[in-house]
Design an enzyme around this catalytic site. Structure first.
Site, PDB file in Angstrom:
ATOM      1  N   ASP A  99       1.009  -1.085  -0.051  1.00  0.00           N
ATOM      2  CA  ASP A  99      -0.031   0.032   0.053  1.00  0.00           C
ATOM      3  C   ASP A  99       0.954   1.325   0.179  1.00  0.00           C
ATOM      4  OD1 ASP A  99      -2.398   1.659   0.484  1.00  0.00           O
ATOM      5  OD2 ASP A  99      -3.206  -0.077   1.595  1.00  0.00           O
ATOM      6  N   ASP A 201      -3.314   4.724  -2.567  1.00  0.00           N
ATOM      7  CA  ASP A 201      -4.402   5.128  -1.456  1.00  0.00           C
ATOM      8  C   ASP A 201      -4.818   6.503  -1.962  1.00  0.00           C
ATOM      9  OD1 ASP A 201      -5.660   4.763   1.050  1.00  0.00           O
ATOM     10  OD2 ASP A 201      -5.083   6.788   1.312  1.00  0.00           O
ATOM     11  N   GLU A 264      -6.370   3.368  -6.060  1.00  0.00           N
ATOM     12  CA  GLU A 264      -7.837   3.540  -5.433  1.00  0.00           C
ATOM     13  C   GLU A 264      -8.527   4.695  -5.646  1.00  0.00           C
ATOM     14  OE1 GLU A 264      -9.959   3.669  -0.796  1.00  0.00           O
ATOM     15  OE2 GLU A 264      -8.158   4.736  -1.325  1.00  0.00           O
ATOM     16  N   HIS A 325     -11.243  -3.282   3.220  1.00  0.00           N
ATOM     17  CA  HIS A 325     -11.512  -2.856   4.475  1.00  0.00           C
ATOM     18  C   HIS A 325     -12.051  -1.647   5.032  1.00  0.00           C
ATOM     19  CE1 HIS A 325      -8.377  -0.300   2.696  1.00  0.00           C
ATOM     20  NE2 HIS A 325      -8.341   0.194   3.647  1.00  0.00           N
ATOM     21  N   ASP A 326     -12.757  -1.006   4.023  1.00  0.00           N
ATOM     22  CA  ASP A 326     -13.376   0.259   4.283  1.00  0.00           C
ATOM     23  C   ASP A 326     -15.003  -0.072   3.877  1.00  0.00           C
ATOM     24  OD1 ASP A 326     -11.082   2.020   4.470  1.00  0.00           O
ATOM     25  OD2 ASP A 326     -10.821   2.313   2.436  1.00  0.00           O
TER      26      ASP A 326
HETATM   27  C1  NOJ Z   1      -8.395   4.811   1.809  1.00  0.00           C
HETATM   28  C2  NOJ Z   1      -8.011   3.811   2.797  1.00  0.00           C
HETATM   29  O1  NOJ Z   1      -8.487   2.538   2.271  1.00  0.00           O
HETATM   30  C3  NOJ Z   1      -8.764   4.074   4.334  1.00  0.00           C
HETATM   31  O2  NOJ Z   1      -8.838   3.003   4.867  1.00  0.00           O
HETATM   32  C4  NOJ Z   1      -8.012   5.197   4.727  1.00  0.00           C
HETATM   33  O3  NOJ Z   1      -8.823   5.438   5.837  1.00  0.00           O
HETATM   34  C5  NOJ Z   1      -8.279   6.354   3.675  1.00  0.00           C
HETATM   35  N1  NOJ Z   1      -7.821   6.087   2.519  1.00  0.00           N
HETATM   36  C6  NOJ Z   1      -7.173   7.443   4.200  1.00  0.00           C
HETATM   37  O4  NOJ Z   1      -5.778   6.873   3.859  1.00  0.00           O
END
Ligand code: NOJ
Length: 533
Positions: A99, A201, A264, A325-326
């Protein structure tokens, strides 16, 4: 198959390191834990591991707040542990993707300390500093993704700094060439160590409007939505100039053989595909989250696959993500029965696929009471927390699931009813289905690299074809609980795999029957197969 890069043929498995396997009893997963589970991943049949952040961090956002881009947080181990992990992964034919979090650092990063030290600091411009508005308030109306203003005031230097996430996560200024060069060095540091690529990210956030104009209100904002949805992110993200930054990142990655750059990006399809970049100079794979965001119906999914396939630029390689994970886990979003159909959908689509750890055993969200919340978003905005989708992997039926000998950082599911060991012993388990699907994909170029053609969507059934030079497969998915019939696809058709794992072989004449919540991959008879024989 060799005509395609590994990342095109392959399936990516996301490991959230805190929750995969603890090796030292502190209740938090680590690199040594991941290393010990490599054989599990080989048996599962995935090709690459993407590790969520492992770098030194105060963990305000669980590693997405980085204090040193070129190290490993002691919670996760050491650089030596990392080298060992990557060496052993490679020895097993697994790729390793890191990441990369370039939009912001932790407030504890030495760059930020230097930047905030004075207005004349040589690194002042590495972050985004603005004078207060005339009333002394924030410079504009931008909102943090975790709620509240996206600006925090620094008393000592009398300016605000921008943070698209927590105030402990100051945004970097990607218009600054020195910062860009420093970040290229970070990428090279890991590429030299052998990493096979990066998942970048919030890549669409890197460049902000040069004039810092206010964002307009979102007419679709309503109750229950998080604060960030109050405004449309017109000026705070997705600026055209970001493609120049990404082209530079891509050039760094292309300086090494066979590496992949993944972005992402949460944007509508027409904007998402812009991130392939002019002449495919952008990311190899702009993460496609539509399966996560769309309503779960045959019609909606069929339509979005067609739209996505149509929107891809020439040569742009597709990809699909089912969980991360989000987001709420797939088993929670669609239920246990449909999660099997979802697995078959994901693993029969065209393009690179990403599986989120635990989804291969049908792990659902684990309720985490607000008082025990770890996720800062949950603490800021109750109800939006992501902890339930980040709980430790249950490897066996003991109370801590074989994840840790200590006290797990988040609660586990009921491990007596759902764990890896039990599913390994059950030939019809969700894990067995994933292994079968991944093996099927590996064995059939039609699935791994073949073409996609929509066939029919009727009621709850979605049917599509996958085709290679010498084979044609038909995938039929029943999104509903009732049995359905579809026309027989012609003489010689045979079942390769059902989500129920209890059916195979030639299909007799007459309509093909799908049970409720069943998906089936058929191999078609006819000319192609005859030519092959
Ligand atoms: C995206 C990530 O997937 C998430 O988990 C994170 O909180 C935010 N970006 C900030 O980096």
């Amino acid at each position: 198959m060799q005509s395609h890069a590994w990342w095109q043929r392959g399936v990516i498995y996301q490991v959230y390191p805190r929750s995969f396997q603890d090796s030292n009893g502190d209740g938090i997963g680590d690199l040594e834990g991941v290393r010990r589970r490599l054989d599990y991943l080989v048996r599962l049949g995935v090709d690459a591991i993407w590790l969520s952040p492992i770098f030194p961090s105060p963990m305000a956002d669980f590693g997405y707040d980085i204090a040193d881009y070129c190290g490993v947080d002691p919670i996760f181990g050491t650089l030596e542990d990392f080298d060992r992990l990557i060496g052993e992964a490679h020895a097993r034919g697994l790729k390793l993707i890191l990441d990369f979090v370039p939009n912001h650092t932790s407030e504890a990063h030495p760059w930020f300390a230097e930047s905030r030290s004075s207005r004349s600091s040589p690194k002042r411009d590495w972050y985004i500093w603005r004078d207060p508005a005339p009333d002394g308030g924030p410079p504009n109306n931008w909102i943090s993704n975790f709620g509240g203003s996206a600006w925090s005031f620094d008393e000592a230097s009398g300016q605000y700094y921008h943070h698209a996430f927590l105030e402990q996560q100051p945004d970097l200024n990607w218009r600054n060439p020195e910062l860009r060069a420093a970040m290229a060095d970070v990428m090279r540091f890991w590429l030299e160590r052998g990493v096979d690529g990066f998942r970048v990210d919030v890549i669409w956030h890197l460049i902000k409007d040069a004039q810092f104009r206010d964002n307009p209100p979102n007419p679709a904002f309503g109750p229950g939505q998080p604060d960030i949805n109050r405004l449309l992110q017109v000026h705070s993200a997705d600026q055209d100039e970001v493609l120049d930054v990404i082209r530079e990142m891509r050039a760094v990655v292309d300086g090494y053989e066979d590496r992949v750059l993944i972005g992402e990006i949460y944007l509508p399809v027409e904007r998402l595909v812009a991130y392939y970049g002019p002449g495919l100079s952008g990311v190899h794979l702009p993460f496609n989250f539509q399966l996560i965001l769309a309503p779960w119906s045959a019609r909606a999914i069929g339509r979005l696959i067609d739209e996505y396939e149509r929107a891809l630029p020439p040569g742009g390689w597709p990809n699909w993500v089912l969980g991360n994970h989000d987001q709420k886990r797939i088993a929670t979003r669609v239920g246990a029965a449909q999660a099997r159909v979802a697995a078959m959908l994901l693993l029969t689509l065209r393009g690179t696929l990403t599986i989120y750890y635990g989804d291969e055993i049908g792990l659902a969200d684990v309720p985490v009471p607000h008082e025990l919340a770890q996720d800062p978003w949950e603490r800021n905005e109750p109800g939006h927390g992501r902890d339930p989708a980040r709980t430790p992997m249950p490897w066996d039926d003991s109370p801590t699931g074989g994840f840790t000998s200590g006290r797990p950082w988040l609660p586990l599911n009921d491990t007596t009813t759902l764990n890896v060991a039990a599913q390994e012993a059950d030939p019809r388990s969700m894990l067995a289905l994933h292994r079968a699907l991944l093996a099927l994909r590996r064995a059939h170029p039609a699935l791994a690299i073949g073409g996609y053609q929509g066939d029919r969507t009727e009621g709850d059934v979605l049917v599509f074809r996958r085709r290679s030079a010498d084979e044609e497969l038909l995938v039929a998915l029943n999104f509903g609980p009732s049995p359905v019939e579809i026309p027989h696809p012609g003489a010689g058709a045979e079942t390769l795999l059902s989500t129920h794992l209890d059916r195979s072989g030639p299909e007799p004449a007459g309509p093909l029957r799908l049970r409720g919540d069943e998906g089936v991959v058929f191999r078609l008879g006819g000319e192609l197969q005859a030519a092959r024989a």
